[in-house]
Design a protein around this motif. Structure first.
Motif, PDB file in Angstrom:
ATOM      1  N   ILE A 337       0.963  -1.086   0.108  1.00  0.00           N
ATOM      2  CA  ILE A 337      -0.032   0.045  -0.229  1.00  0.00           C
ATOM      3  C   ILE A 337       0.869   1.420  -0.041  1.00  0.00           C
ATOM      4  N   LYS A 338       2.057   1.344   0.535  1.00  0.00           N
ATOM      5  CA  LYS A 338       2.953   2.515   0.609  1.00  0.00           C
ATOM      6  C   LYS A 338       4.193   2.140  -0.041  1.00  0.00           C
ATOM      7  N   ALA A 339       3.957   1.130  -1.083  1.00  0.00           N
ATOM      8  CA  ALA A 339       5.390   0.924  -1.843  1.00  0.00           C
ATOM      9  C   ALA A 339       5.012   1.748  -3.325  1.00  0.00           C
ATOM     10  N   LYS A 340       6.174   2.449  -3.572  1.00  0.00           N
ATOM     11  CA  LYS A 340       6.168   3.212  -4.926  1.00  0.00           C
ATOM     12  C   LYS A 340       6.374   2.282  -5.921  1.00  0.00           C
ATOM     13  N   ARG A 341       5.443   2.338  -7.055  1.00  0.00           N
ATOM     14  CA  ARG A 341       5.326   1.525  -8.082  1.00  0.00           C
ATOM     15  C   ARG A 341       4.970   2.312  -9.438  1.00  0.00           C
ATOM     16  N   SER A 342       5.145   1.779 -10.720  1.00  0.00           N
ATOM     17  CA  SER A 342       4.789   2.436 -11.795  1.00  0.00           C
ATOM     18  C   SER A 342       3.401   2.625 -11.836  1.00  0.00           C
ATOM     19  N   THR A 343       2.683   3.799 -12.184  1.00  0.00           N
ATOM     20  CA  THR A 343       1.375   4.218 -12.184  1.00  0.00           C
ATOM     21  C   THR A 343       0.560   3.447 -13.449  1.00  0.00           C
ATOM     22  N   GLY A 344       1.197   3.461 -14.329  1.00  0.00           N
ATOM     23  CA  GLY A 344       0.511   2.756 -15.753  1.00  0.00           C
ATOM     24  C   GLY A 344      -0.337   4.048 -16.076  1.00  0.00           C
ATOM     25  N   SER A 345      -1.583   3.562 -16.409  1.00  0.00           N
ATOM     26  CA  SER A 345      -2.883   4.520 -16.732  1.00  0.00           C
ATOM     27  C   SER A 345      -3.614   5.034 -15.797  1.00  0.00           C
ATOM     28  N   ILE A 346      -3.320   4.891 -14.514  1.00  0.00           N
ATOM     29  CA  ILE A 346      -4.137   5.078 -13.337  1.00  0.00           C
ATOM     30  C   ILE A 346      -4.155   6.816 -13.179  1.00  0.00           C
ATOM     31  N   LEU A 347      -3.583   7.534 -13.684  1.00  0.00           N
ATOM     32  CA  LEU A 347      -3.454   9.034 -13.660  1.00  0.00           C
ATOM     33  C   LEU A 347      -4.116   9.807 -15.021  1.00  0.00           C
ATOM     34  N   LYS A 348      -4.569   8.879 -15.732  1.00  0.00           N
ATOM     35  CA  LYS A 348      -5.369   9.383 -17.085  1.00  0.00           C
ATOM     36  C   LYS A 348      -6.366  10.161 -16.768  1.00  0.00           C
ATOM     37  N   PRO A 349      -7.456   9.692 -15.880  1.00  0.00           N
ATOM     38  CA  PRO A 349      -8.506  10.738 -15.538  1.00  0.00           C
ATOM     39  C   PRO A 349      -8.247  12.029 -14.697  1.00  0.00           C
ATOM     40  N   MET A 350      -6.923  12.079 -14.214  1.00  0.00           N
ATOM     41  CA  MET A 350      -6.529  13.310 -13.582  1.00  0.00           C
ATOM     42  C   MET A 350      -6.215  14.444 -14.679  1.00  0.00           C
ATOM     43  N   LEU A 351      -5.724  14.062 -15.613  1.00  0.00           N
ATOM     44  CA  LEU A 351      -5.459  14.906 -16.868  1.00  0.00           C
ATOM     45  C   LEU A 351      -6.619  15.389 -17.550  1.00  0.00           C
ATOM     46  N   PHE A 352      -7.582  14.282 -17.790  1.00  0.00           N
ATOM     47  CA  PHE A 352      -8.841  14.583 -18.258  1.00  0.00           C
ATOM     48  C   PHE A 352      -9.666  15.424 -17.561  1.00  0.00           C
ATOM     49  N   ALA A 353      -9.594  15.428 -16.411  1.00  0.00           N
ATOM     50  CA  ALA A 353     -10.490  16.511 -15.233  1.00  0.00           C
ATOM     51  C   ALA A 353      -9.534  17.788 -15.326  1.00  0.00           C
ATOM     52  N   MET A 354      -8.339  17.956 -15.315  1.00  0.00           N
ATOM     53  CA  MET A 354      -7.599  19.156 -15.480  1.00  0.00           C
ATOM     54  C   MET A 354      -8.009  19.949 -16.846  1.00  0.00           C
ATOM     55  N   MET A 355      -7.989  19.165 -17.858  1.00  0.00           N
ATOM     56  CA  MET A 355      -8.254  19.710 -19.084  1.00  0.00           C
ATOM     57  C   MET A 355      -9.930  20.261 -19.107  1.00  0.00           C
ATOM     58  N   MET A 356     -10.863  19.360 -18.688  1.00  0.00           N
ATOM     59  CA  MET A 356     -12.000  19.848 -18.331  1.00  0.00           C
ATOM     60  C   MET A 356     -12.076  21.234 -17.820  1.00  0.00           C
ATOM     61  N   GLU A 357     -11.357  20.948 -16.508  1.00  0.00           N
ATOM     62  CA  GLU A 357     -11.315  22.210 -15.604  1.00  0.00           C
ATOM     63  C   GLU A 357     -10.891  23.851 -16.365  1.00  0.00           C
ATOM     64  N   GLU A 358      -9.769  23.428 -17.285  1.00  0.00           N
ATOM     65  CA  GLU A 358      -9.178  24.709 -17.956  1.00  0.00           C
ATOM     66  C   GLU A 358      -9.924  25.165 -19.014  1.00  0.00           C
ATOM     67  N   LEU A 507     -17.850  15.516 -14.525  1.00  0.00           N
ATOM     68  CA  LEU A 507     -17.822  15.058 -16.058  1.00  0.00           C
ATOM     69  C   LEU A 507     -16.693  14.074 -15.910  1.00  0.00           C
ATOM     70  N   THR A 508     -15.758  13.886 -15.207  1.00  0.00           N
ATOM     71  CA  THR A 508     -14.661  12.960 -15.274  1.00  0.00           C
ATOM     72  C   THR A 508     -15.291  11.488 -14.646  1.00  0.00           C
ATOM     73  N   PHE A 509     -15.951  11.726 -13.403  1.00  0.00           N
ATOM     74  CA  PHE A 509     -16.859  10.429 -13.086  1.00  0.00           C
ATOM     75  C   PHE A 509     -17.872   9.845 -13.839  1.00  0.00           C
ATOM     76  N   GLU A 510     -18.422  10.835 -14.771  1.00  0.00           N
ATOM     77  CA  GLU A 510     -19.364  10.154 -15.571  1.00  0.00           C
ATOM     78  C   GLU A 510     -18.760   9.620 -16.682  1.00  0.00           C
ATOM     79  N   THR A 511     -17.483  10.054 -17.101  1.00  0.00           N
ATOM     80  CA  THR A 511     -16.764   9.216 -17.980  1.00  0.00           C
ATOM     81  C   THR A 511     -16.395   8.078 -17.576  1.00  0.00           C
ATOM     82  N   MET A 512     -15.532   7.901 -16.181  1.00  0.00           N
ATOM     83  CA  MET A 512     -15.174   6.828 -15.833  1.00  0.00           C
ATOM     84  C   MET A 512     -16.188   5.552 -15.456  1.00  0.00           C
ATOM     85  N   LYS A 513     -17.648   6.205 -15.308  1.00  0.00           N
ATOM     86  CA  LYS A 513     -18.600   5.092 -15.285  1.00  0.00           C
ATOM     87  C   LYS A 513     -18.759   4.222 -16.428  1.00  0.00           C
ATOM     88  N   GLU A 514     -18.517   4.788 -17.709  1.00  0.00           N
ATOM     89  CA  GLU A 514     -18.304   3.919 -18.403  1.00  0.00           C
ATOM     90  C   GLU A 514     -17.241   3.199 -18.972  1.00  0.00           C
TER      91      GLU A 514
END
Length: 791
Positions: A337-358, A507-514
């Protein structure tokens, strides 16, 4: 004589003062200074685990609450007049003296519970008259300083119960496997008689003597009407414990984490740690992981971790850092749980949310999905196929790499890196250039705690929006915690979002629902729950880490699967290895309604149906909800006005056709490369009509040709064969007219032609080259590139 009396009186006063001071200071400080076990409890005080004290004793920290059953038993057995005496029981002492004289040996000490507390505090083993007098003096002082309840609590916490078991709480768990508040009358009576002779009478031996003592105490309780005949009969039938039991080990990795934190402090401090963990949920999640671990081990995937965070409070209610059953040889003690591991695609919704915000794009805005080369970096989709163009929403749903890399390039690497820190990703602490564009597809490392906390915080912002009348906490992103009592959230409220708005999150969560459920790709059973879940998976390069994170208005859940030693496995992907665990965990949680849409934070805006960009006069329109900044989204550039002949079969222009005979028609037009890949998956796409023969000299806004590889001015690294010769490289182009012929030239030397599929295998030498493409209509495309040999 007068002088002598004055001197004598002064000495008496001094002696009296010294006696009073000595009496006042006669108690040891601290009263007990023995090390205690570290005890871990859930949010209701249930035992999660404990570790033996430094002196090898099972000694739990003092518990101020002594259960009534044990209190009744110990007072009846040891000190019936406990609440009426002042530390010394004269009647008890006289009775003890009489019994000792009558038997010719010491059979009773006449000690009150208060005196026994002092004997334990002083660590006195000898039981002579001198020690007894000291105990009596200190007992009276103890009665002045502490309440009767405090004295009972001191006794219960420090009385010996045989072997290396000290204190009621430790004895209750070691002998009966339960907390002292849940002891029966028989169990309470058993523990009440043990401290009287802990070395002689022990649950593992001298069982007959122990049972007789217990039953005699039960009879006295019956005679005093403390218990009734029914409870008395049942208690007599209860068996004695055979041997000490193992203590629970329900959150071992969290226990180790807290123990390491405790080791920085004095081991003599009270070490009872109450956490936010829900013991029942902890057990169920552990069982779920053990079950899935058995399946994953068939593919040599040995480790699993899961975390559940309560959205409203930020409390960690389940913390399973690894599966113990996988064995030490596979690193079962590593807290993943505290180990640092490669994130893969798990950060993609964060970018999506930031671009929606901007306001950079809308969820339906089209993003290029074609072979891409960016300063030596070539992102590829998981299935190594391309769609030409795909909406940002579909790119998230299908977790496509190429569109997300392009989105990051448009948004800005430095800005994304900066905002990730605001989201709580403190592990991503190197400069943006260190990660580059691969940051969005697993080029950085983070922990399951950071990732799940970020999603929980996003859900908290959205959930609190209506509760706070459209205002935001000044520090909305917080790492989830496991310490009880929980820390109150920052009370300061702001009118504008300090990090990201509720609209962008919704908007991000609505996308992630699908996001496609794991039964499609993961060959996993159909998920039957009716609960809406916003979720995302991730897979690191080399199949070393499989992630799945999901969120509802009530809970955020994170799952990691892989190998603690970093060994990759081909089947270790998020949708197959982590997602099934995620949904099984959500089955354990109560279903909730979905988030309320923050319409006050959003605006309605017109977009082009096909392109997903801001509507122009040339396209069919649709109306969507978007963030307040969405007016920044550029107008649609994919719809163009084209001029056709009367029959609408050919493109024409005023130099080759009478303007009165021309038909003007808006057309959805993709660039040649995008069109090449898009057409193969979208047969309904209608390409531009060809240019009429007599209109070939018309000036075109766009070239009908584009190079797929090499793209732009670039360096090509070509490996050498074993014999030292250069390997061949496939060059690829796209033409808007699929039936056109392209003529290939390298450094002004004709190489050949291609029709329909424009791929040509070349073997250029090391150095700078000029590639020239000419189609049958005379359109030219020139591209410079440099070949570098790679050993």
């Amino acid at each position: 004589m007068v002088s002598f009396l004055k001197k004598h009186r002064l000495i008496s006063i001094i002696l009296l003062f010294l006696i009073i001071v000595g009496y006042y200071l006669c108690l040891p400080y601290p009263l007990f200074n023995k090390p205690t076990s570290i005890v871990l409890e859930d949010n209701a005080g249930n035992l999660l685990g404990a570790r033996i004290a430094l002196d090898g004793q099972w000694r739990f920290p003092k518990n101020q609450e002594v259960p009534k059953k044990f209190t009744d038993c110990i007072l009846e057995f040891e000190d019936r007049r406990f609440y009426s005496h002042f530390g010394i029981d004269p009647k008890g002492l006289i009775r003890a003296m009489y019994q000792n004289i009558k038997n010719g040996r010491i059979v009773s000490g006449g000690s009150t519970i208060t005196m026994q507390v002092m004997r334990m505090a002083r660590g006195t083993k000898s039981r002579n008259i001198y020690q007894k007098i000291i105990e009596m003096i200190q007992a009276t002082r103890l009665e002045f300083k502490y309440s009767k309840q405090d004295i009972l609590a001191f006794y219960a916490a420090n009385a010996p119960f045989g072997g290396n078991v000290v204190g009621l709480d430790a004895a209750s768990w070691r002998y009966f496997g339960k907390g002292s508040e849940h002891l029966s009358w028989a169990e309470s009576a058993t523990l009440a008689v043990l401290p009287n002779s802990p070395g002689l009478i022990h649950p593992g031996r001298n069982r007959k003597a122990l049972k007789e003592k217990r039953n005699r105490l039960l009879k006295r309780l019956l005679d005093k009407e403390v218990i009734d005949k029914f409870n008395y009969s049942l208690s007599l039938e209860e068996p004695l414990p055979i041997k000490p039991l193992k203590l629970p080990r329900l959150a071992p990795h969290l226990f180790d984490r807290i123990s390491n934190e405790k080791s920085k402090n004095s081991q003599l401090e009270p070490s009872r740690v109450k956490t936010t963990i829900d013991i029942q949920l902890q057990k169920k999640v552990t069982e779920t992981l053990v079950r899935h671990n058995k399946i994953l081990k068939s593919n040599d995937i040995h480790n699993l971790a899961a975390l559940i965070i309560e959205v409203e409070t930020g409390n960690i209610v389940a913390y399973v850092g690894n599966v113990l059953e996988t064995g030490k040889e596979h690193g079962n003690e590593v807290d993943l749980i505290k180990a640092k591991r490669s994130t893969g695609s798990i950060l993609k919704p964060m970018l999506f949310a930031m671009m929606m915000e901007e306001g950079s794009l809308f969820p339906n805005s089209l993003i290029s999905d074609i072979p891409t080369h960016l300063t030596g970096y070539r992102p590829e989709n998981f299935h190594e196929s391309y769609d030409g163009v795909v909406s940002a929403k579909r790119a998230i749903i299908r977790s496509l790499n190429v569109p997300l890399v392009r989105m990051l390039q448009n948004y800005g690497l430095e800005k994304f890196h900066f905002n990730l820190k605001k989201f709580g990703f403190y592990s991503i602490n190197k400069p943006p250039q260190h990660y580059g564009l691969p940051l969005i597809v697993g080029g950085a490392e983070s922990s399951l705690l950071e990732i799940t906390s970020a999603y929980a915080s996003m859900a908290g912002i959205l959930k609190d929006f209506h509760k706070n009348d459209g205002m935001y906490h000044s520090q909305p992103f917080q790492t989830a915690h496991y310490n009880w009592p929980t820390k109150a959230k920052e009370k300061k409220l702001l009118k504008t979002p300090p990090v990201i708005s509720a609209g962008a999150i919704w908007l991000t969560f609505e996308t992630m629902k699908e996001v496609e459920r794991p039964n499609t790709l993961g060959e996993w059973r159909k998920f039957e729950s009716s609960s809406n879940i916003a979720w995302k998976t991730g897979t690191s390069f080399g199949f070393r880490d499989a992630w799945a994170s999901g969120v509802t208005p009530q809970y955020a859940v994170g799952v990691w699967a892989g190998n603690a030693d970093g060994e990759g496995r081909p089947g270790c992907i998020g949708v197959k290895s982590a997602a099934p665990v995620l949904f099984d965990i959500f089955e354990l949680l109560p279903t909730t309604n979905w988030f309320d849409a923050p319409f006050d934070e959003m605006i309605e805006i017109e977009i082009c149906k096909k392109s997903g960009y801001r509507a122009s006069s040339l396209c069919a329109k649709d109306t969507i909800w978007a963030t307040a900044n969405s007016t920044n989204v550029k107008a649609c550039a994919f719809h163009k006005m084209v001029h056709l002949d009367k029959k609408e079969q050919f493109q024409v222009h005023s130099d080759c056709e009478n303007p009165l005979e021309m038909v003007q028609q808006p057309w959805f037009v993709l660039p040649p490369i995008e069109e090449y890949y898009y057409t193969s998956k979208n047969p309904n796409y209608i390409p531009l009509p060809p240019i009429r023969t007599d209109c070939k000299q018309m000036v075109q806004e766009d070239s009908p040709m584009q190079l797929i590889y090499p793209k732009h001015k670039t360096k090509i690294y070509i490996p050498k064969n074993l014999d030292g010769s250069m390997s061949r490289t496939v060059f690829k182009a796209a033409h808007r007219n699929s039936e056109s012929t392209i003529y290939w030239h390298l450094d002004n030397e004709f190489l050949g032609s291609t029709t329909n599929f424009h791929d040509l295998e070349l073997k250029p030498n090391v150095g700078l080259h000029i590639l020239t493409l000419v189609d049958q209509d005379g359109n030219r495309l020139i591209q410079a590139f440099k070949v570098i040999a790679k050993d």
